[in-house]
Design an enzyme around this catalytic site. Structure first.
Site, short mmCIF file in Angstrom:
data_model
loop_
_atom_site.label_atom_id
_atom_site.label_comp_id
_atom_site.label_asym_id
_atom_site.label_seq_id
_atom_site.Cartn_x
_atom_site.Cartn_y
_atom_site.Cartn_z
N ASP A 1 -24.20 62.72 -11.01
CA ASP A 1 -24.19 64.05 -10.39
C ASP A 1 -23.63 65.00 -11.43
OD1 ASP A 1 -23.99 66.27 -8.47
OD2 ASP A 1 -24.31 64.69 -6.99
N HIS B 1 -28.24 68.95 -9.61
CA HIS B 1 -27.03 68.13 -9.65
C HIS B 1 -26.95 67.37 -10.98
CE1 HIS B 1 -25.58 68.49 -5.48
NE2 HIS B 1 -26.83 68.57 -5.14
N GLU C 1 -31.22 69.73 -2.98
CA GLU C 1 -30.41 70.94 -3.23
C GLU C 1 -30.69 71.61 -4.57
OE1 GLU C 1 -26.49 70.51 -0.60
OE2 GLU C 1 -26.42 69.32 -2.43
C1 ACM Z 1 -27.12 65.67 -0.01
O1 ACM Z 1 -26.20 65.64 0.83
N1 ACM Z 1 -27.16 66.64 -0.90
C2 ACM Z 1 -28.18 64.69 -0.03
#
Ligand code: ACM
Length: 767
Positions: free
Chosen positions: A199, A272, A335
């Protein structure tokens, strides 16, 4: 002790009642037929299986080993006894389900049959759970009869995918903990451990071709010692992080495989990804000035979609697939703001060349291109539900997290789905409003709520339901700095989810589960698991009695666990009164209630009561609160009970999204007032902002109101419950209206900037 009548839906259509304490198996088997008598394990017990089948022996190894170590019983030696008892293990291809098993226990013989070694392993886990709890103690135990009740159990899982996701990127978790987690998941017949390996805040997978991923990307400057989302605030910029070598991960894969658990690796993309972009900045989009984005502040920054990125990711994924044999490789897709793609000339060029109309289609292009590579290696991709945006990749499995809609859409398109909606499956949410809870993410997910989950959405047609492979609990670790914290968040919610994933809905019943879980907790104790004890939680509800007095009612888990309480804010002891009936609150008080066992606090609750002039009066809200945040009812702002200091998701806080608070009180007759005290919640990371301004008005007729006080609320410097008070010259009137204006738009530079803020309001204390 209560008896629970369970309908048998497996093979037989009969019904049988049994005491859940006598068969404390979790997940609950899908068919239990009780018999009389017991089978006793002794050193005269012989283990029979096809001697050439070492896989079968390996599958029952946990049973063999625990009996040897803890009971001192060596199962696989040929006993020299006249009347040996026997445990026979056999593969039986007539059993339909790959993970199913049949366990028949009579006084002289146990017969465990399954189609595969996985079924044998699960049958052995059931046997272990039927043995006395002490079998999990890990050292020799004297004076215990190692016996189990006679029974016929025919069992198979409801779903083939039963998982837990652990985010090891936000906080690195030690390898020993990953193994311990595998041990525990296996006890509950779970079969997937999804590791979120990368991440923005850390890259944890050793990649031989790109060593900077771990030299640079595995460490960040600073992270708080305790909690919080702010990754930059560790004193002295101490480097924080760590990574797993490929050798370590291969060893973990072997360990998991011996426990019939597949490790599903996740490599985040396209967003991310700041840890990778900090290591290889040439893969980043450039901002509108042509500069790279800083690390790690831009937590959701995307890879640029140039060819070098795909070469890089293909190479990374090749190494991932060499380490992890899992059929599924998780490539995230969640996201992505895609904002940078809209500015970056490489991405704009890509969109032109590929005829892509918008950045959603560019994301879909990205995922499809990666999927093609993963498929070319004989594997399949899983992505979070955002991979639906711009068109789903042809063979992708969707992990539905933002809700159930993504899962429904994917199943309707005949794509496999794993249901993990945040509302039921996010173990980073609070599990309780108890004082002293570790800081957690936004919302509330209690144990009963996890248990209540049904992964099959009602709207799916029968032929679409088979695309739902199963369910998974997710622990994101932004606020989870240590493995002890992780255990606290995962257990026992994971135990409830194990039953969701295994046991047929018709058999599920929370009370029975709780009875079995209370016993199961002893096993978790023996594995030194730092599980949360909210199971014993006390629920407080307030109401007004006939005399309009505020009354607090307490409910606990069971009569066996007495609730003791005080009204002076001190913690209850063994000498405090036992709660027997609703308590009338006669003056301002802090009620503290607790369940104690041998001096240990199993559960505790603290509530502040403020008696004031509006309590119990007729009160109306111009706009009702959001239905997710009105659990205490629309009168919670004048019920005499204050909200939790640390969390906004309890029954006492009311929440509105982008709207003002506007409440009118009818005191019933002309009443003198001169002050208002309340609290707003402030937590910009969750888009929650304290009110900007508060106005108090009074009226004699309930129609024409005049303002008596108005006050701006400065932007709070800290998160949490923000006290507010204002006073005015005493005024006499029958009606009062209170208006708390929200922050209309979240200011730039904050999460959710430009959107309407959430407004959370506590008790309006009027005097
Ligand atoms: C997530 O909670 N961004 C998969």
């Amino acid at each position: 002790m209560k008896k629970y009548l369970l309908a048998l839906v497996f093979l037989t259509a009969s019904a049988v009642g049994f005491e859940q304490e006598a068969f404390p198996v979790i997940p609950l088997p899908n068919s239990i037929e009780t018999k009389t008598g017991r089978f006793v394990f002794t050193n005269c017990t012989q283990l029979h299986y096809n001697i050439t089948d070492t896989d079968v022996r390996n599958a029952v190894m946990p049973l063999i080993e625990k009996l040897r170590l803890v009971a001192g019983i060596t199962l696989y030696q040929k006993p020299k006894c006249k009347t040996p008892s026997m445990v026979e293990i056999a593969i039986d291809k007539s059993i339909v389900n790959d993970e199913g098993y049949v366990l028949s226990v009579s006084p002289q013989k146990i017969l465990l049959k399954a189609k595969t070694t996985a079924g044998i392993f699960y049958g052995a886990q059931t046997l272990l759970q039927l043995l006395p709890d002490a079998i999990e103690k890990g050292s020799f135990q004297k004076n215990i009869s190692w016996s189990i009740p006679c029974v016929v159990i025919k069992d198979e899982p409801r779903f083939s995918y039963r998982g837990i996701m652990l985010d090891v990127a936000r906080h690195y978790m030690p390898m020993a903990f990953l193994k311990k987690l595998i041990d525990l998941l296996a006890m509950q017949k779970m079969n997937r451990l999804h590791l979120h390996l990368t991440d923005s805040q850390g890259w944890r997978f050793e990649c031989k071709k790109y060593p900077k991923l771990t030299e640079i990307g595995a460490y960040r400057k600073g992270t708080p010692l305790n909690t919080t989302y702010d990754y930059n605030s560790r004193p002295n910029d101490t480097l924080y992080g760590g990574y797993y070598t490929q050798e370590q991960l291969k060893e973990l894969v072997r360990y998991a495989s011996a426990h019939f658990i597949t490790i599903v690796p996740e490599i985040e993309m396209p967003a991310h990804s700041m840890s990778a972009l900090a290591s290889y900045p040439e893969l980043a989009c450039l901002d509108s000035n042509g500069n790279a984005f800083p690390y790690p502040q831009q937590i959701q920054n995307e890879y640029c979609t140039k060819d070098e990125t795909f070469t890089f990711l293909d190479n990374v994924l090749s190494e991932v697939m060499d380490v992890f044999p899992s059929k599924y490789i998780h490539i995230a897709g969640d996201e992505a703001s895609k904002e940078n793609w809209a500015h970056c000339r490489f991405d704009q060029q890509r969109m032109k060349e590929e005829g892509l109309k918008n950045v959603d289609e560019l994301q879909s292009y990205f995922i499809k291109r990666i999927e093609k590579f993963v498929n070319s290696r004989g594997r399949s991709v899983i992505g979070w539900d955002e991979i639906l945006q711009g068109g789903l990749a042809p063979n992708a499995t969707v992990m539905s997290w933002t809700g159930i809609e993504g899962g429904i859409t994917a199943a309707e398109q005949h794509h496999n789905v794993i249901m993990t909606p945040a509302e039921y499956c996010y173990f980073n949410f609070y599990q309780s409003g108890s004082p002293g809870e570790p800081v957690a993410f936004c919302c509330m997910l209690t144990l009963p709520k996890v248990y209540s989950y049904d992964p099959i959405p009602d709207v799916l047609k029968p032929d679409e339901r088979r695309y739902v492979l199963g369910t998974q609990g997710n622990l994101w670790t932004e606020y989870v700095p240590t493995y002890q914290n992780a255990e606290y968040m995962i257990f026992p919610r994971a135990v409830a989810l194990a039953e969701v994933g295994w046991t047929n809905t018709a058999l599920k019943q929370y009370e029975g589960f709780r009875t079995r879980l209370i016993k199961y907790l002893k096993r978790l104790d023996d594995h030194h698991v730092n599980y949360s004890r909210h199971l014993f939680e006390i629920k407080l509800t307030t109401s007004l009695n006939e005399e309009k007095q505020v009354t607090a009612s307490l409910a606990g888990v069971d009569k066996e666990y007495a609730i003791r309480y005080t009204l002076d804010g001190t913690g209850p002891t063994d000498r405090s009164p036992v709660y027997a009936q609703p308590v009338i609150i006669e003056k301002n008080a802090t009620m503290t209630a607790a369940v104690l066992q041998d001096g240990i606090v199993l559960a505790q609750l603290k509530k502040d009561f403020r008696l004031h002039k509006a309590v119990g009066k007729a009160a109306v809200l111009a706009t009702p609160p959001d239905e997710k945040y009105n659990t205490g009812g629309n009168n919670a702002w004048v019920n005499g009970c204050l909200g939790n200091d640390e969390q906004f998701s309890d029954d006492e806080w009311l929440g509105w999204n982008g709207k003002e608070f506007n409440g009118t009180i009818d005191f019933g007759n002309a009443t003198v007032t001169s002050s208002l005290q309340t609290r707003f919640f402030h937590k910009p990371n969750s888009w929650i902002w304290a009110a900007k301004k508060v106005t108090a008005q009074v009226s004699d007729d309930g129609k024409i109101f005049r303002t008596v006080a108005e006050k701006e609320v400065p932007v709070p410097s800290n998160d949490g419950a923000v006290p507010f008070s204002m006073s005015w010259q005493p005024v006499t009137a029958r009606y009062m209206r209170i208006i708390a204006g929200p922050v209309e738009k979240i200011p730039a530079g904050n999460p959710g900037a430009g959107n309407g803020a959430w407004l959370f309001v506590d008790e309006m204390v009027v005097n």
